[in-house]
Design a protein around this motif. Structure first.
Motif, PDB file in Angstrom:
ATOM      1  N   ILE A  79      10.285 -55.390 -24.207  1.00  0.00           N
ATOM      2  CA  ILE A  79      10.767 -54.766 -22.967  1.00  0.00           C
ATOM      3  C   ILE A  79      12.022 -53.924 -23.206  1.00  0.00           C
ATOM      4  O   ILE A  79      12.196 -52.869 -22.617  1.00  0.00           O
ATOM      5  CB  ILE A  79      10.995 -55.850 -21.875  1.00  0.00           C
TER       6      ILE A  79
ATOM      7  N   CYS B 227       1.372 -53.676 -14.764  1.00  0.00           N
ATOM      8  CA  CYS B 227       0.020 -53.464 -15.335  1.00  0.00           C
ATOM      9  C   CYS B 227       0.066 -53.034 -16.798  1.00  0.00           C
ATOM     10  O   CYS B 227      -0.969 -53.007 -17.464  1.00  0.00           O
ATOM     11  CB  CYS B 227      -0.747 -52.447 -14.518  1.00  0.00           C
TER      12      CYS B 227
ATOM     13  N   ALA C  49       6.547 -47.794 -10.405  1.00  0.00           N
ATOM     14  CA  ALA C  49       7.467 -48.418  -9.435  1.00  0.00           C
ATOM     15  C   ALA C  49       7.899 -49.773  -9.957  1.00  0.00           C
ATOM     16  O   ALA C  49       7.236 -50.377 -10.804  1.00  0.00           O
ATOM     17  CB  ALA C  49       6.757 -48.591  -8.096  1.00  0.00           C
ATOM     18  N   ASP C  50       9.022 -50.239  -9.395  1.00  0.00           N
ATOM     19  CA  ASP C  50       9.475 -51.594  -9.668  1.00  0.00           C
ATOM     20  C   ASP C  50       8.726 -52.525  -8.709  1.00  0.00           C
ATOM     21  O   ASP C  50       8.724 -52.287  -7.490  1.00  0.00           O
ATOM     22  CB  ASP C  50      10.992 -51.662  -9.404  1.00  0.00           C
TER      23      ASP C  50
ATOM     24  N   PHE D 131       0.376 -61.191 -14.757  1.00  0.00           N
ATOM     25  CA  PHE D 131       0.387 -61.858 -16.057  1.00  0.00           C
ATOM     26  C   PHE D 131       1.861 -62.043 -16.402  1.00  0.00           C
ATOM     27  O   PHE D 131       2.473 -61.146 -16.980  1.00  0.00           O
ATOM     28  CB  PHE D 131      -0.351 -60.991 -17.077  1.00  0.00           C
TER      29      PHE D 131
ATOM     30  N   VAL E 111       0.803 -51.408 -10.875  1.00  0.00           N
ATOM     31  CA  VAL E 111       2.212 -51.088 -10.619  1.00  0.00           C
ATOM     32  C   VAL E 111       2.966 -51.381 -11.914  1.00  0.00           C
ATOM     33  O   VAL E 111       2.872 -52.493 -12.443  1.00  0.00           O
ATOM     34  CB  VAL E 111       2.768 -51.952  -9.461  1.00  0.00           C
ATOM     35  N   GLU E 112       3.692 -50.378 -12.417  1.00  0.00           N
ATOM     36  CA  GLU E 112       4.396 -50.553 -13.690  1.00  0.00           C
ATOM     37  C   GLU E 112       5.695 -49.752 -13.641  1.00  0.00           C
ATOM     38  O   GLU E 112       5.709 -48.626 -13.153  1.00  0.00           O
ATOM     39  CB  GLU E 112       3.497 -50.071 -14.842  1.00  0.00           C
ATOM     40  N   PHE E 113       6.808 -50.345 -14.151  1.00  0.00           N
ATOM     41  CA  PHE E 113       8.077 -49.622 -14.052  1.00  0.00           C
ATOM     42  C   PHE E 113       8.475 -48.872 -15.323  1.00  0.00           C
ATOM     43  O   PHE E 113       9.431 -48.102 -15.306  1.00  0.00           O
ATOM     44  CB  PHE E 113       9.201 -50.519 -13.535  1.00  0.00           C
TER      45      PHE E 113
ATOM     46  N   GLY F  42      12.431 -58.538 -17.007  1.00  0.00           N
ATOM     47  CA  GLY F  42      11.024 -58.286 -17.290  1.00  0.00           C
ATOM     48  C   GLY F  42      10.592 -58.900 -18.615  1.00  0.00           C
ATOM     49  O   GLY F  42      11.416 -59.165 -19.495  1.00  0.00           O
ATOM     50  N   ASN F  43       9.298 -59.124 -18.755  1.00  0.00           N
ATOM     51  CA  ASN F  43       8.741 -59.624 -20.015  1.00  0.00           C
ATOM     52  C   ASN F  43       8.038 -58.499 -20.754  1.00  0.00           C
ATOM     53  O   ASN F  43       7.624 -57.517 -20.149  1.00  0.00           O
ATOM     54  CB  ASN F  43       7.779 -60.774 -19.751  1.00  0.00           C
ATOM     55  N   ARG F  44       7.902 -58.672 -22.069  1.00  0.00           N
ATOM     56  CA  ARG F  44       7.331 -57.617 -22.912  1.00  0.00           C
ATOM     57  C   ARG F  44       5.898 -57.295 -22.490  1.00  0.00           C
ATOM     58  O   ARG F  44       5.219 -58.117 -21.854  1.00  0.00           O
ATOM     59  CB  ARG F  44       7.336 -58.054 -24.365  1.00  0.00           C
ATOM     60  N   TYR F  45       5.426 -56.118 -22.898  1.00  0.00           N
ATOM     61  CA  TYR F  45       4.027 -55.794 -22.665  1.00  0.00           C
ATOM     62  C   TYR F  45       3.158 -56.537 -23.661  1.00  0.00           C
ATOM     63  O   TYR F  45       3.397 -56.499 -24.867  1.00  0.00           O
ATOM     64  CB  TYR F  45       3.754 -54.281 -22.812  1.00  0.00           C
TER      65      TYR F  45
ATOM     66  N   PHE G  70       7.562 -61.060 -14.965  1.00  0.00           N
ATOM     67  CA  PHE G  70       9.025 -61.092 -14.807  1.00  0.00           C
ATOM     68  C   PHE G  70       9.505 -62.465 -14.379  1.00  0.00           C
ATOM     69  O   PHE G  70       8.714 -63.332 -14.002  1.00  0.00           O
ATOM     70  CB  PHE G  70       9.486 -60.034 -13.789  1.00  0.00           C
TER      71      PHE G  70
ATOM     72  N   PRO H 234      -1.334 -57.531 -23.625  1.00  0.00           N
ATOM     73  CA  PRO H 234      -2.517 -57.472 -22.764  1.00  0.00           C
ATOM     74  C   PRO H 234      -3.191 -58.826 -22.605  1.00  0.00           C
ATOM     75  O   PRO H 234      -3.069 -59.697 -23.472  1.00  0.00           O
ATOM     76  CB  PRO H 234      -3.440 -56.523 -23.532  1.00  0.00           C
TER      77      PRO H 234
ATOM     78  N   TYR I 150      -2.707 -59.748  -8.823  1.00  0.00           N
ATOM     79  CA  TYR I 150      -2.761 -60.380 -10.143  1.00  0.00           C
ATOM     80  C   TYR I 150      -1.443 -60.154 -10.878  1.00  0.00           C
ATOM     81  O   TYR I 150      -0.884 -59.050 -10.843  1.00  0.00           O
ATOM     82  CB  TYR I 150      -3.946 -59.775 -10.918  1.00  0.00           C
TER      83      TYR I 150
HETATM   84  C1  LIG Z   1       2.652 -59.400 -19.949  1.00  0.00           C
HETATM   85  S1  LIG Z   1       2.620 -57.669 -19.551  1.00  0.00           S
HETATM   86  C2  LIG Z   1       1.164 -57.662 -18.490  1.00  0.00           C
HETATM   87  C3  LIG Z   1       0.122 -56.617 -18.862  1.00  0.00           C
HETATM   88  C4  LIG Z   1      -1.094 -56.498 -17.953  1.00  0.00           C
HETATM   89  N1  LIG Z   1      -0.837 -56.927 -16.603  1.00  0.00           N
HETATM   90  C5  LIG Z   1      -2.285 -57.255 -18.490  1.00  0.00           C
HETATM   91  O1  LIG Z   1      -2.662 -58.268 -17.898  1.00  0.00           O
HETATM   92  O2  LIG Z   1      -2.890 -56.832 -19.498  1.00  0.00           O
HETATM   93  C6  LIG Z   1       3.991 -57.566 -18.365  1.00  0.00           C
HETATM   94  C7  LIG Z   1       4.246 -56.149 -17.857  1.00  0.00           C
HETATM   95  O3  LIG Z   1       5.114 -56.200 -16.727  1.00  0.00           O
HETATM   96  C8  LIG Z   1       5.935 -55.045 -16.731  1.00  0.00           C
HETATM   97  N2  LIG Z   1       7.090 -55.314 -15.846  1.00  0.00           N
HETATM   98  C9  LIG Z   1       8.113 -56.175 -16.070  1.00  0.00           C
HETATM   99  N3  LIG Z   1       8.982 -56.162 -15.035  1.00  0.00           N
HETATM  100  C10 LIG Z   1       8.497 -55.269 -14.115  1.00  0.00           C
HETATM  101  C11 LIG Z   1       8.941 -54.836 -12.830  1.00  0.00           C
HETATM  102  N4  LIG Z   1      10.068 -55.301 -12.266  1.00  0.00           N
HETATM  103  N5  LIG Z   1       8.176 -53.930 -12.165  1.00  0.00           N
HETATM  104  C12 LIG Z   1       7.041 -53.433 -12.719  1.00  0.00           C
HETATM  105  N6  LIG Z   1       6.577 -53.808 -13.940  1.00  0.00           N
HETATM  106  C13 LIG Z   1       7.284 -54.731 -14.630  1.00  0.00           C
HETATM  107  C14 LIG Z   1       6.279 -54.886 -18.215  1.00  0.00           C
HETATM  108  O4  LIG Z   1       6.720 -53.574 -18.511  1.00  0.00           O
HETATM  109  C15 LIG Z   1       4.929 -55.230 -18.863  1.00  0.00           C
HETATM  110  O5  LIG Z   1       4.147 -54.079 -19.033  1.00  0.00           O
END
Ligand SMILES: C[S@@+](CC[C@H](N)C(=O)[O-])C[C@H]1O[C@@H](n2cnc3c(N)ncnc32)[C@H](O)[C@@H]1O
Length: 268
Positions: free
Chosen positions: A83, A128, A180-181, A197, A148-150, A96-99, A200, A101, A195
C-alpha cells in the motif's frame, strides 16, 4: 553497493519515514510504539521453520492458481502491491491493506454460501484493486457491478482488465471502476451485495458500516455483506439491521469469511 540497491534503500527509508510520521499524526506516539511492537512480534513469529515452510507451500499453490486465472482470461491481476508504494489523494492510505487478489475458488464458495443473491442486485467491491473480484462477479446475473478503489494506478489497471477480459461464462457486462475512498462512498438505492476482502482497518470500516446503516434506513431493501478475511467482523456484528448468516472458519487464528443479510434471507 550497486546504484539500484542504493536507490531502493533510499526510497525505502523515505517510505518508512512517511509511514512513521503519518502514524504519529494519527495514532500518537504511544499508539505508534504499540503498532511497531505488534509488527515486530508478528515478524518474529513468522521466522519459525515450521511457519516458514507452511507459508512457502501455501504461497506456491496460491501463485499457481493466480497465474492460471490471468493466463486463461488475458488479464493482469496477480502481483501483490504494498500500500505504501501506491499513490492516492486520501489520508486513509495509512489504514489500507496491500493489494492482493482473491483466489477464484474462494470467491465462488462465498457466493454459493450466500445463496441466490445476484439477480437484480448491484455488486460493489470496496477496495477492488486490479478488479479480480469484479470479473468473477460478472459470472453471476448482477444488474450492475461497481469497484471502488482509491489508488489511481490500481484504478487504471482494473479498467484495463475489464476491457481485456474474455470469458464465455460472463453474464453481467455493466461493470465500472470508481476512483474514490471507500470511507466517503455513497451507496446507490438498489438492492446490494457489498464485498470486502479485508481492505482496511477499523478507522475506515467504521464509517463504511455507518454508511450502510444509513442507506438501509433511507431505503430498506435486501443487502448482503460478503466480508472475506473478516479481521474487524465485530463492526458488522454490531449493526442491528444486519444478521450474520454464515461464518466460515479459516486457519486456527481467523475466520475465512462472514456473510450478513439485511432482510429476505435467502441462504442456500
Ligand atoms: C486485499 S486488496 C482486495 C482486492 C480485491 N477486492 C479482490 O478481492 O481481488 C485491498 C484493496 O483495498 C484498497 N483500499 C485500501 N483502503 C482503501 C480505501 N480507503 N478506499 C478504497 N480502496 C482502498 C487497496 O488499495 C487494495 O487494492
Amino acid at each position: 553497493m550497486p546504484f539500484s540497491s542504493f536507490r531502493l534503500a533510499i526510497s525505502d527509508w523515505r517510505t518508512t519515514r512517511k509511514v512513521v510520521r503519518e502514524s504519529i499524526r494519527v495514532r500518537g506516539v504511544s499508539g505508534t510504539f504499540a503498532q511497531i511492537f505488534r509488527q515486530v512480534y508478528y515478524s518474529i513469529r513468522k521466522l519459525s521453520p515450521s511457519r516458514r515452510r507452511a507459508r512457502r507451500v501455501r504461497e506456491e499453490a496460491l501463485n499457481a492458481s493466480y497465474r492460471d486465472f490471468d493466463m486463461v482470461y488475458g488479464v493482469d491481476t496477480t502481483t501483490p502491491i504494498p500500500i505504501e508504494t501506491l499513490a492516492t489523494d486520501s489520508d486513509n492510505w495509512l489504514f489500507g491493506n496491500r493489494y492482493e487478489p482473491i483466489v477464484p475458488r474462494e470467491f465462488h464458495d462465498m457466493m454459493h454460501a450466500a445463496g441466490e443473491v445476484a439477480e437484480g442486485r448491484v455488486f460493489i467491491d470496496l477496495g477492488c484493486g486490479k478488479g479480480r473480484a469484479l470479473l468473477l462477479a460478472s459470472e453471476y446475473p448482477f444488474k450492475r457491478i461497481i469497484g471502488v478503489e482509491f489508488a489511481s494506478e490500481l484504478v487504471r489497471l482494473a479498467r484495463e482488465n475489464l476491457l481485456r477480459y474474455r470469458n464465455t461464462r460472463q453474464v453481467c457486462r455493466d461493470l465500472e471502476v470508481i476512483e474514490a475512498d471507500a470511507a466517503t462512498y455513497s451507496f446507490p438505492d438498489d438492492p446490494l451485495v457489498i464485498y470486502l476482502f479485508n481492505p482496511f482497518g477499523p478507522e475506515v470500516l467504521a464509517p463504511v458500516v455507518e454508511a450502510v446503516r444509513r442507506a438501509l434506513h433511507r431505503q430498506p431493501r435486501p443487502v448482503t455483506i460478503l466480508y472475506y478475511k473478516p479481521v474487524h467482523d465485530r463492526l458488522w456484528a454490531g449493526v442491528p439491521e444486519l444478521q450474520r448468516v454464515t461464518a466460515f472458519p479459516g486457519d486456527s487464528r481467523s475466520l475465512s469469511y462472514s456473510i450478513y443479510q439485511s432482510s429476505q434471507p435467502c441462504v442456500g
